[in-house]
Design an enzyme around this catalytic site. Structure first.
Site, mmCIF file in Angstrom:
data_model
loop_
_atom_site.group_PDB
_atom_site.id
_atom_site.type_symbol
_atom_site.label_atom_id
_atom_site.label_comp_id
_atom_site.label_asym_id
_atom_site.label_seq_id
_atom_site.Cartn_x
_atom_site.Cartn_y
_atom_site.Cartn_z
ATOM 1 N N SER A 134 1.356 20.479 26.824
ATOM 2 C CA SER A 134 1.863 21.252 27.961
ATOM 3 C C SER A 134 2.749 22.385 27.466
ATOM 4 O O SER A 134 3.424 22.265 26.437
ATOM 5 C CB SER A 134 2.682 20.314 28.847
ATOM 6 O OG SER A 134 3.484 21.049 29.737
ATOM 7 N N TYR A 159 9.516 13.501 30.067
ATOM 8 C CA TYR A 159 8.083 13.800 30.086
ATOM 9 C C TYR A 159 7.752 14.866 29.038
ATOM 10 O O TYR A 159 6.842 14.713 28.223
ATOM 11 C CB TYR A 159 7.656 14.276 31.485
ATOM 12 C CG TYR A 159 6.401 15.092 31.480
ATOM 13 C CD1 TYR A 159 5.158 14.473 31.382
ATOM 14 C CD2 TYR A 159 6.442 16.495 31.530
ATOM 15 C CE1 TYR A 159 4.002 15.225 31.342
ATOM 16 C CE2 TYR A 159 5.296 17.246 31.489
ATOM 17 C CZ TYR A 159 4.085 16.613 31.393
ATOM 18 O OH TYR A 159 2.938 17.368 31.336
ATOM 19 N N LYS A 163 5.498 14.853 25.262
ATOM 20 C CA LYS A 163 4.438 15.777 24.829
ATOM 21 C C LYS A 163 4.776 16.320 23.443
ATOM 22 O O LYS A 163 3.910 16.394 22.562
ATOM 23 C CB LYS A 163 4.272 16.919 25.830
ATOM 24 C CG LYS A 163 3.714 16.500 27.170
ATOM 25 C CD LYS A 163 2.289 15.989 27.067
ATOM 26 C CE LYS A 163 1.721 15.531 28.390
ATOM 27 N NZ LYS A 163 0.456 14.804 28.261
HETATM 28 N N1 UFG Z 1 8.168 25.023 43.577
HETATM 29 C C1 UFG Z 1 8.641 25.258 44.842
HETATM 30 N N2 UFG Z 1 8.511 24.261 45.767
HETATM 31 C C2 UFG Z 1 7.921 23.062 45.497
HETATM 32 C C3 UFG Z 1 7.434 22.836 44.174
HETATM 33 C C4 UFG Z 1 7.580 23.837 43.241
HETATM 34 O O1 UFG Z 1 9.180 26.332 45.149
HETATM 35 O O2 UFG Z 1 7.818 22.203 46.380
HETATM 36 C C5 UFG Z 1 8.248 26.109 42.580
HETATM 37 C C6 UFG Z 1 8.995 25.769 41.310
HETATM 38 O O3 UFG Z 1 10.359 26.055 41.445
HETATM 39 C C7 UFG Z 1 8.297 26.660 40.300
HETATM 40 C C8 UFG Z 1 6.848 26.722 40.806
HETATM 41 O O4 UFG Z 1 6.920 26.380 42.176
HETATM 42 O O5 UFG Z 1 8.813 27.964 40.331
HETATM 43 C C9 UFG Z 1 5.908 25.738 40.103
HETATM 44 O O6 UFG Z 1 6.437 24.437 40.155
HETATM 45 P P1 UFG Z 1 5.553 23.146 39.802
HETATM 46 O O7 UFG Z 1 6.413 21.945 40.054
HETATM 47 O O8 UFG Z 1 4.249 23.215 40.495
HETATM 48 O O9 UFG Z 1 5.250 23.338 38.253
HETATM 49 P P2 UFG Z 1 6.262 23.490 37.020
HETATM 50 O O10 UFG Z 1 6.037 24.867 36.476
HETATM 51 O O11 UFG Z 1 7.643 23.106 37.345
HETATM 52 O O12 UFG Z 1 5.715 22.348 36.071
HETATM 53 C C10 UFG Z 1 4.450 22.474 35.462
HETATM 54 C C11 UFG Z 1 3.803 21.094 35.272
HETATM 55 C C12 UFG Z 1 4.540 20.293 34.243
HETATM 56 C C13 UFG Z 1 4.782 21.102 33.009
HETATM 57 C C14 UFG Z 1 5.467 22.386 33.349
HETATM 58 C C15 UFG Z 1 5.745 23.258 32.159
HETATM 59 O O13 UFG Z 1 3.786 20.370 36.478
HETATM 60 O O14 UFG Z 1 3.728 19.175 33.916
HETATM 61 O O15 UFG Z 1 4.623 23.110 34.261
HETATM 62 O O16 UFG Z 1 4.674 23.974 31.751
HETATM 63 F F1 UFG Z 1 5.556 20.403 32.160
#
Ligand code: UFG
Length: 370
Positions: A134, A159, A163
């Site tokens: 990741s 998590y 990785k």
């Molecule tokens: N977000 C919201 N509301 C939500 C969920 C997310 O505004 O309900 C925002 C977050 O703040 C972020 C974006 O949407 O800006 C993406 O968030 P995600 O939770 O979908 O994904 P992340 O980038 O936080 O995490 C992903 C993967 C992880 C990985 C990470 C790093 O889910 O497994 O990318 O690459 F580790």
């Protein structure tokens, strides 16, 4: 399993979101596939749907075992019964927030799971492993777009640490034994679903990730989207990520397999994390190769919401909440290396990702169970 000249790939976690899409691509490329999955976070219906997508002839090249990868004895039996060419290891827990509450479970399952798989595989002479890593290993990235040369940084949760640890373990295996062939694939944000609408992301409980949350609001299961912060130093203030269609990502695994087989690329991968190894007399590559799998394009939370509104045909209610702890402002990949070395490039845009997510969600409002 039908008679076939093709190689057999063991896919751990093959019933999950990325795993199931990868199995479809492998079968469509005429590989034989053995799925090992304990179904702890996936459904047996996903296996039926994979068979439906690829058709009965190719479905004969798929075998499924409900096994936990920590069960070395059961896993050993799989290696005895099948001539495994390579492993694609997806099996693992993946909820960032939950990992901070259950660190022991995450380290145990993800790290011991990989070590058990590698240990059993080695006992059967299998030393080719493609690992589901990741972009989280870059932590707060030193620069953007993130190349594979970007240093691995302190991860912000257990998590992410699992990785990074698994990457190091696999790298050390090659350092100790140059018969190993390892590809570490660092995913950005996988979304979308198979165009058939038959398989897709089916999170347990309230989704943690943006896309499944948005699609559950769109289908009426959740009331409104919570946007985590609109004061980031980004064009519209909301977080920017590199979303990649899960089918593109799945095809990245087939490309990695071709790379191991020596049928694409030069094999001279060089960056901070990769280790170039020898090519053997059969032309198979050895070493550790690291590839980012993303699109190279950043998209904000608000842009995603609006693209999804287009896909589902109605407005989506949202509220602005405070930033989520541990989130970074911006994160997107440089994907040149995967293109030049594996000949892989992501094809689908955000519009297509949202359309496919919506097809899956609207056809399966309750996921595989309903
Ligand atoms: N977000 C919201 N509301 C939500 C969920 C997310 O505004 O309900 C925002 C977050 O703040 C972020 C974006 O949407 O800006 C993406 O968030 P995600 O939770 O979908 O994904 P992340 O980038 O936080 O995490 C992903 C993967 C992880 C990985 C990470 C790093 O889910 O497994 O990318 O690459 F580790």
């Amino acid at each position: 399993m039908a008679a076939s000249n093709q190689k057999t790939i063991l896919v751990t976690g093959g019933a999950g979101f990325i795993g199931s899409h990868t199995v479809v691509e492998l079968l469509q490329q005429d590989y034989n596939v053995v799925i090992v999955d304990d179904l702890s976070n996936s459904s047996p219906i996903a296996i039926d749907r994979i068979r439906q997508i690829v058709g009965s002839q190719r479905a004969d090249n798929l075998v499924f075992y409900q096994i936990n990868v920590l069960n070395a004895e059961a896993l050993g039996k799989v290696f005895e019964d099948h001539d495994i060419f390579a492993i694609i290891h997806f099996a693992g827990f993946k909820a960032v927030g939950e990992s901070t509450q259950k660190p022991l479970e995450y380290y145990w399952n993800n790290v011991t799971g990989l070590m058990t798989t590698a240990n059993v595989a080695r006992a059967h002479g299998v030393k080719r492993i493609i690992f589901s890593s990741s972009a989280t290993v870059y932590g707060e990235p030193a620069f953007i777009p993130i190349t594979e040369d970007c240093p691995m940084a302190k991860t912000t949760n257990p998590y992410g640490e699992t990785k990074a640890m698994c990457e190091r373990i696999l790298t050390d295996l090659f350092r100790a034994d140059d018969e190993y062939s390892v590809v570490l694939l660092r995913y950005f944000n996988p979304i979308g679903a198979h165009e058939s609408g038959l398989i897709g992301e089916d999170p347990a409980g309230i989704p943690n990730n943006l896309l499944p949350y948005v699609s559950q609001v769109a289908v009426g299961k959740l009331k409104e989207i919570h946007v985590f912060g609109n004061d980031y130093p980004t064009p519209d203030g909301t977080g920017v990520r590199d979303y990649i269609h899960v089918v593109d990502l799945a095809r990245g695994h087939v490309a990695a397999l071709r790379w191991l087989e020596g049928t694409v690329g030069t094999g001279t991968v060089e960056d901070a994390a990769s280790l170039v190894g020898p090519t053997d007399e059969e032309g198979l590559r050895h070493g550790v190769a690291v590839f980012n799998l993303g699109t190279g394009t950043g998209t904000s939370v608000l842009q995603i919401i609006h693209a999804f509104e287009e896909a589902c045909g109605h407005e989506l209610p949202y509220v602005i909440d405070p930033r989520r702890p541990g989130d970074i402002a911006e994160n997107y990949a440089a994907c040149d290396k995967a293109r030049t070395e594996m000949g892989w490039v992501a094809e689908y845009d955000i519009k297509r990702m949202c359309e496919d997510s919506w097809r899956w969600q609207s056809q399966n409002p309750n996921g595989f169970e309903g």
